[in-house]
Structures are given as C-alpha cells and as structure tokens.
Write a protein that holds these residues in place. Structure first.
Motif, PDB file in Angstrom:
ATOM      1  N   LYS A 131       1.176  -5.658  24.469  1.00  0.00           N
ATOM      2  CA  LYS A 131       0.660  -5.897  23.122  1.00  0.00           C
ATOM      3  C   LYS A 131       0.899  -4.673  22.245  1.00  0.00           C
ATOM      4  N   CYS A 132       0.889  -4.899  20.958  1.00  0.00           N
ATOM      5  CA  CYS A 132       1.221  -3.854  19.986  1.00  0.00           C
ATOM      6  C   CYS A 132       0.259  -2.675  20.077  1.00  0.00           C
ATOM      7  N   ILE A 133       0.804  -1.491  19.938  1.00  0.00           N
ATOM      8  CA  ILE A 133       0.009  -0.264  20.008  1.00  0.00           C
ATOM      9  C   ILE A 133      -1.015  -0.171  18.880  1.00  0.00           C
ATOM     10  N   VAL A 134      -0.758  -0.842  17.759  1.00  0.00           N
ATOM     11  CA  VAL A 134      -1.678  -0.813  16.612  1.00  0.00           C
ATOM     12  C   VAL A 134      -3.038  -1.407  16.978  1.00  0.00           C
ATOM     13  N   SER A 135      -3.065  -2.265  17.991  1.00  0.00           N
ATOM     14  CA  SER A 135      -4.334  -2.888  18.370  1.00  0.00           C
ATOM     15  C   SER A 135      -5.304  -1.880  18.984  1.00  0.00           C
ATOM     16  N   GLY A 136      -4.821  -0.715  19.286  1.00  0.00           N
ATOM     17  CA  GLY A 136      -5.676   0.321  19.862  1.00  0.00           C
ATOM     18  C   GLY A 136      -6.652   0.888  18.846  1.00  0.00           C
ATOM     19  N   ARG A 137      -7.484   1.750  19.292  1.00  0.00           N
ATOM     20  CA  ARG A 137      -8.555   2.291  18.455  1.00  0.00           C
ATOM     21  C   ARG A 137      -8.052   2.970  17.189  1.00  0.00           C
ATOM     22  N   PHE A 138      -6.976   3.750  17.294  1.00  0.00           N
ATOM     23  CA  PHE A 138      -6.528   4.510  16.139  1.00  0.00           C
ATOM     24  C   PHE A 138      -6.079   3.600  15.000  1.00  0.00           C
ATOM     25  N   GLY A 139      -5.262   2.617  15.284  1.00  0.00           N
ATOM     26  CA  GLY A 139      -4.754   1.724  14.240  1.00  0.00           C
ATOM     27  C   GLY A 139      -5.862   0.938  13.563  1.00  0.00           C
ATOM     28  N   ILE A 140      -6.741   0.358  14.342  1.00  0.00           N
ATOM     29  CA  ILE A 140      -7.847  -0.417  13.779  1.00  0.00           C
ATOM     30  C   ILE A 140      -8.812   0.507  13.032  1.00  0.00           C
ATOM     31  N   MET A 141      -9.099   1.659  13.597  1.00  0.00           N
ATOM     32  CA  MET A 141     -10.020   2.597  12.942  1.00  0.00           C
ATOM     33  C   MET A 141      -9.450   3.076  11.614  1.00  0.00           C
ATOM     34  N   GLN A 142      -8.158   3.279  11.556  1.00  0.00           N
ATOM     35  CA  GLN A 142      -7.508   3.688  10.316  1.00  0.00           C
ATOM     36  C   GLN A 142      -7.681   2.606   9.244  1.00  0.00           C
ATOM     37  N   SER A 143      -7.503   1.351   9.620  1.00  0.00           N
ATOM     38  CA  SER A 143      -7.698   0.242   8.678  1.00  0.00           C
ATOM     39  C   SER A 143      -9.153   0.128   8.251  1.00  0.00           C
ATOM     40  N   LYS A 144     -10.066   0.281   9.200  1.00  0.00           N
ATOM     41  CA  LYS A 144     -11.489   0.205   8.865  1.00  0.00           C
ATOM     42  C   LYS A 144     -11.879   1.304   7.881  1.00  0.00           C
ATOM     43  N   MET A 145     -11.384   2.516   8.112  1.00  0.00           N
ATOM     44  CA  MET A 145     -11.687   3.630   7.216  1.00  0.00           C
ATOM     45  C   MET A 145     -11.147   3.353   5.813  1.00  0.00           C
ATOM     46  N   GLY A 146      -9.903   2.907   5.728  1.00  0.00           N
ATOM     47  CA  GLY A 146      -9.298   2.624   4.429  1.00  0.00           C
ATOM     48  C   GLY A 146     -10.043   1.550   3.669  1.00  0.00           C
ATOM     49  N   ILE A 147     -10.356   0.450   4.333  1.00  0.00           N
ATOM     50  CA  ILE A 147     -11.066  -0.646   3.667  1.00  0.00           C
ATOM     51  C   ILE A 147     -12.468  -0.211   3.272  1.00  0.00           C
ATOM     52  N   ALA A 148     -13.158   0.509   4.150  1.00  0.00           N
ATOM     53  CA  ALA A 148     -14.518   0.973   3.838  1.00  0.00           C
ATOM     54  C   ALA A 148     -14.519   1.863   2.600  1.00  0.00           C
ATOM     55  N   LYS A 149     -13.585   2.809   2.521  1.00  0.00           N
ATOM     56  CA  LYS A 149     -13.536   3.712   1.357  1.00  0.00           C
ATOM     57  C   LYS A 149     -13.173   2.934   0.088  1.00  0.00           C
ATOM     58  N   LEU A 150     -12.260   2.002   0.185  1.00  0.00           N
ATOM     59  CA  LEU A 150     -11.889   1.211  -0.991  1.00  0.00           C
ATOM     60  C   LEU A 150     -13.059   0.364  -1.485  1.00  0.00           C
ATOM     61  N   ILE A 151     -13.728  -0.329  -0.579  1.00  0.00           N
ATOM     62  CA  ILE A 151     -14.831  -1.207  -0.970  1.00  0.00           C
ATOM     63  C   ILE A 151     -16.040  -0.394  -1.424  1.00  0.00           C
ATOM     64  N   GLN A 152     -16.241   0.777  -0.873  1.00  0.00           N
ATOM     65  CA  GLN A 152     -17.333   1.653  -1.310  1.00  0.00           C
ATOM     66  C   GLN A 152     -17.140   2.077  -2.766  1.00  0.00           C
ATOM     67  N   ASN A 153     -15.907   2.290  -3.171  1.00  0.00           N
ATOM     68  CA  ASN A 153     -15.635   2.891  -4.472  1.00  0.00           C
ATOM     69  C   ASN A 153     -15.056   1.959  -5.534  1.00  0.00           C
ATOM     70  N   PHE A 154     -14.549   0.810  -5.126  1.00  0.00           N
ATOM     71  CA  PHE A 154     -13.874  -0.065  -6.090  1.00  0.00           C
ATOM     72  C   PHE A 154     -14.283  -1.521  -5.912  1.00  0.00           C
ATOM     73  N   GLU A 155     -14.148  -2.263  -6.997  1.00  0.00           N
ATOM     74  CA  GLU A 155     -14.366  -3.704  -6.984  1.00  0.00           C
ATOM     75  C   GLU A 155     -13.024  -4.362  -7.267  1.00  0.00           C
ATOM     76  N   PHE A 156     -12.684  -5.357  -6.476  1.00  0.00           N
ATOM     77  CA  PHE A 156     -11.399  -6.040  -6.595  1.00  0.00           C
ATOM     78  C   PHE A 156     -11.626  -7.475  -7.047  1.00  0.00           C
ATOM     79  N   THR A 157     -10.846  -7.903  -8.027  1.00  0.00           N
ATOM     80  CA  THR A 157     -10.910  -9.276  -8.530  1.00  0.00           C
ATOM     81  C   THR A 157      -9.491  -9.766  -8.793  1.00  0.00           C
ATOM     82  N   PRO A 158      -9.305 -11.085  -8.786  1.00  0.00           N
ATOM     83  CA  PRO A 158      -7.976 -11.599  -9.127  1.00  0.00           C
ATOM     84  C   PRO A 158      -7.690 -11.401 -10.617  1.00  0.00           C
ATOM     85  N   CYS A 159      -6.424 -11.411 -10.974  1.00  0.00           N
ATOM     86  CA  CYS A 159      -6.022 -11.330 -12.371  1.00  0.00           C
ATOM     87  C   CYS A 159      -5.050 -12.480 -12.654  1.00  0.00           C
ATOM     88  N   GLU A 160      -4.561 -12.541 -13.865  1.00  0.00           N
ATOM     89  CA  GLU A 160      -3.664 -13.650 -14.237  1.00  0.00           C
ATOM     90  C   GLU A 160      -2.361 -13.635 -13.444  1.00  0.00           C
TER      91      GLU A 160
END
Length: 189
Positions: A131-160
């Motif tokens: 299975k892909c190496i990204v499934s390991g702790r580092f890859g998932i943790m990196q995604s979790k950190m990025g999403i957490a920081k983005l959602i903590q600081n920004f609001e996302f909505t669709p546009c036209e």
C-alpha cells in the motif's frame, strides 16, 4: 487536501462542526496545535476519510495473482500471474456499501459505521504490504495539520466559478479536477 476543502466549502454545516472541534481543542490545549491534539480530532479523521472515499488519490491499483484463485461462488478461476486491476473509485462509490455515494457524509466513518462494512471497501491507498507510503502517519498527519490550520483561520464557500459537481481530468492515474478549483476564501473571525 484540495478535495476536502472543496467539500467543506459546499457543506457549511460540516465545515462549522469541524471548525468547532479544532478551535475548541486548540483553546483547551493552551493555544497549541500538537501531534497529540491532532490525533484526538475524531471528526477531522472522519472528514478526511470521507474525502478519501469520495476522491481516492488513484482510480485503481494493480496486483498480480500469485496462485490460481477460484472466485468464491463461481466456477471462474483467475490463473497464476494474471494482472488484476482493482477499481478503487467504483468500490468507494458502490451504493451497497455507501448509500447515496455522491453525498459527502463524514458520519460514514464513525467507529460503528466502519464495522458495518467489509474492510476492503475503503482502500484509498491500497491494501497489504504494497500500500502507498502516504497512508502512514506522516502523510496523514501532514494533511490533518494543513486542514486544521486552514479551517481554524479561514472560511471557504463556493463562488460563481465553482464547478459542481467536479469534472475530472480524463487521463492520468491520479484523480484530479479537469479545471481549476475555484472557491471563496475569507479570514475567519
């Protein structure tokens, strides 16, 4: 991460619930976003898993049959050394395992709901020793950190210019949007 932010922009209730988990957790942890805290964010795990279900990084995986294998319940035999392509995208969108598969629903990944499905019905990174190496702790943790920081600081909505549903690029082995992904981004107050 892009697909996750896209879905959060389209589903403000899910984005709000995730933001509440993240902001509350950080406040209760003396303002620090740590590895341990990221590991405690259960709703974040559910959101990421639902994003990986709906948008697996690769469409399919290829394996080689190492011995003759009779398909259970049939007379068909897959001969040894046959290449097998497993369509991850179709498995993840099979309504038998994921009712209303086009709906983004992190509740599919509660511990109770996970137990209701066979394990091989969620394979965003493949299975087994290859299975892909990204499934390991580092890859998932990196995604979790990025999403957490983005959602903590920004609001996302669709546009036209937001494409709903996403059109996928017709070639390549990785799932990617055909066109640019457009969203509104506003500083969260």
């Amino acid at each position: 991460m892009c697909f996750t932010i896209y879905e959060l922009a389209l589903n403000s209730d899910i984005q709000d619930r995730l933001r509440e988990e993240i902001i509350t957790g950080i406040e209760e942890n003396d303002g620090q976003l740590t590895y341990e805290l990221l590991s405690e964010f259960k709703y974040l795990d559910m959101v990421i898993n639902e994003s990986l279900r709906k948008f697996p990084p690769a469409f399919f995986l290829t394996r080689v049959c190492r011995k003759d294998f009779q398909i259970p319940g049939t007379n068909m035999i897959i001969p040894k050394n046959t290449d097998i392509n497993v369509n991850i995208y179709s498995i993840h969108r099979d309504p038998e395992y994921y009712p209303e598969p086009e709906v983004f629903d992190p509740e599919r990944f509660t511990p109770e709901n996970i137990k209701l499905r066979p394990p091989a019905t969620f394979i965003p990174f493949g299975l087994g020793p290859r299975k892909c190496i990204v499934s390991g702790r580092f890859g998932i943790m990196q995604s979790k950190m990025g999403i957490a920081k983005l959602i903590q600081n920004f609001e996302f909505t669709p546009c036209e210019k937001t494409t709903v549903p996403i059109d996928f690029a017709p070639s390549g082995i990785f799932l990617e949007p055909k066109n640019k992904m457009w969203l509104n981004v506003k500083k969260y107050e």
